[in-house]
Design an enzyme around this catalytic site. Sequence first.
Site, PDB file in Angstrom:
ATOM      1  N   HIS A  83       0.831  -1.210   0.000  1.00 45.13           N
ATOM      2  CA  HIS A  83       0.000   0.000   0.000  1.00 45.13           C
ATOM      3  C   HIS A  83       0.863   1.256   0.000  1.00 45.13           C
ATOM      4  O   HIS A  83       0.522   2.258  -0.643  1.00 45.13           O
ATOM      5  CB  HIS A  83      -0.943   0.013   1.198  1.00 45.13           C
ATOM      6  CG  HIS A  83      -1.828  -1.198   1.275  1.00 45.13           C
ATOM      7  ND1 HIS A  83      -2.523  -1.537   2.418  1.00 45.13           N
ATOM      8  CD2 HIS A  83      -2.133  -2.142   0.348  1.00 45.13           C
ATOM      9  CE1 HIS A  83      -3.220  -2.649   2.183  1.00 45.13           C
ATOM     10  NE2 HIS A  83      -2.985  -3.032   0.941  1.00 45.13           N
ATOM     11  N   HIS A 241      -9.180  -2.129  -4.924  1.00 49.67           N
ATOM     12  CA  HIS A 241      -8.076  -2.450  -4.023  1.00 49.67           C
ATOM     13  C   HIS A 241      -7.113  -3.440  -4.662  1.00 49.67           C
ATOM     14  O   HIS A 241      -5.893  -3.333  -4.478  1.00 49.67           O
ATOM     15  CB  HIS A 241      -8.566  -3.001  -2.688  1.00 49.67           C
ATOM     16  CG  HIS A 241      -7.440  -3.216  -1.734  1.00 49.67           C
ATOM     17  ND1 HIS A 241      -6.835  -2.179  -1.052  1.00 49.67           N
ATOM     18  CD2 HIS A 241      -6.735  -4.333  -1.417  1.00 49.67           C
ATOM     19  CE1 HIS A 241      -5.827  -2.646  -0.334  1.00 49.67           C
ATOM     20  NE2 HIS A 241      -5.748  -3.950  -0.542  1.00 49.67           N
ATOM     21  N   ASP A 245      -3.143  -2.865  -5.071  1.00 45.31           N
ATOM     22  CA  ASP A 245      -2.093  -3.835  -4.755  1.00 45.31           C
ATOM     23  C   ASP A 245      -1.169  -4.071  -5.948  1.00 45.31           C
ATOM     24  O   ASP A 245       0.055  -4.182  -5.800  1.00 45.31           O
ATOM     25  CB  ASP A 245      -2.710  -5.170  -4.345  1.00 45.31           C
ATOM     26  CG  ASP A 245      -3.206  -5.197  -2.914  1.00 45.31           C
ATOM     27  OD1 ASP A 245      -2.832  -4.292  -2.135  1.00 45.31           O
ATOM     28  OD2 ASP A 245      -3.966  -6.122  -2.566  1.00 45.31           O
ATOM     29  N   HIS A 268      -1.055 -11.019  -5.016  1.00 47.29           N
ATOM     30  CA  HIS A 268       0.364 -10.714  -4.810  1.00 47.29           C
ATOM     31  C   HIS A 268       1.269 -11.734  -5.501  1.00 47.29           C
ATOM     32  O   HIS A 268       2.266 -11.377  -6.127  1.00 47.29           O
ATOM     33  CB  HIS A 268       0.688 -10.664  -3.318  1.00 47.29           C
ATOM     34  CG  HIS A 268      -0.050  -9.617  -2.570  1.00 47.29           C
ATOM     35  ND1 HIS A 268       0.036  -8.281  -2.872  1.00 47.29           N
ATOM     36  CD2 HIS A 268      -0.917  -9.708  -1.526  1.00 47.29           C
ATOM     37  CE1 HIS A 268      -0.729  -7.594  -2.041  1.00 47.29           C
ATOM     38  NE2 HIS A 268      -1.317  -8.428  -1.217  1.00 47.29           N
TER      39      HIS A 268
END
EC number: 3.5.1.108
Length: 314
Positions: A83, A241, A245, A268
């Site tokens: 973030h 979001h 990321d 991720h």
Amino acid sequence: MKQSQQTTLRAAVTLVGTGVHSGDEVKMILHPAEVNHGVAFLRTGLPGGLDRLIDARHLAVTATELCTVIGDRDTGAVATIEHLMAALSGLGIDNVLVEVDGPEVPILDGSSALFIDAIDQVGITVQGASRRYLKVLKPVRVTQGRSFAELLPNDRAFRLDVEIDFPTPVIGRQRKAIDLSPSVFRREISRARTFGFMRDVEKLWSAGFALGASLENTVAIGDDGIMNPEGLRYADEFVRHKLLDAVGDLSLAGLPLLGTYRSYCGGHRMNFSVLEALFASRSNYAIVDAVPRRETGYAEISSAGAPVYASEVH
């Protein structure tokens, strides 16, 4: 439109908060840094009073389960960097030293918004060196089951196109695409918070995750809907979001990207894997300089000379 000069912070700024997974209170200081420094983390508070400097590069990544971790857990690591990295990349900040005295970047409100507020307190300054970009020359793609992530050539911008599909009506299928710029990041992406399912909480706690999670920093999804009293910040906050990321994870390329990123049901691990695929061959990418265009004051990518390959980003 490209940013032609490198940037850093005008002054240092301090943030204090809790790590979303560790539950520990952390103090973090963002320091200005010299040209060509990039983003690096100075991990303090280690046993024996030792400090460790960790470059924010994909080769430093050691874990991608629920967050992105750089450094070695035995000798010093920093978790949940994505973030903050998204805020720096989204605002076009090239050179920063991040001093952090604990194992994790503070989660704050679960988005990039409070990092941006802190940066705005001190401001951004232009430095006396031209900016360089990492240009995608060939398509690269990684897959895992039904999920995929890919990077494609794009000479003019860094475009992100992210799609998610969760088997719950609270989220469902969502897709969002942007051309990354500071104004777009601030307006469209920066306030999107991390999220999780209430049904997974006990399992996460037993595995040592989400020990600092709360309704103050996480969108909590229950069986019947959103648990947070204030509701969502965007109707499609979940995919935004995931896009946030991706901005943070892909900034671990070491230089701002020129290319198009596309993902479906990624995260991720997929973000990291597509960077590994990009750097697997020197023919996949090149470093190019940004030069000012006199008549507009904007910047364009120089086409003069042969491309310089990005061996130094490793």
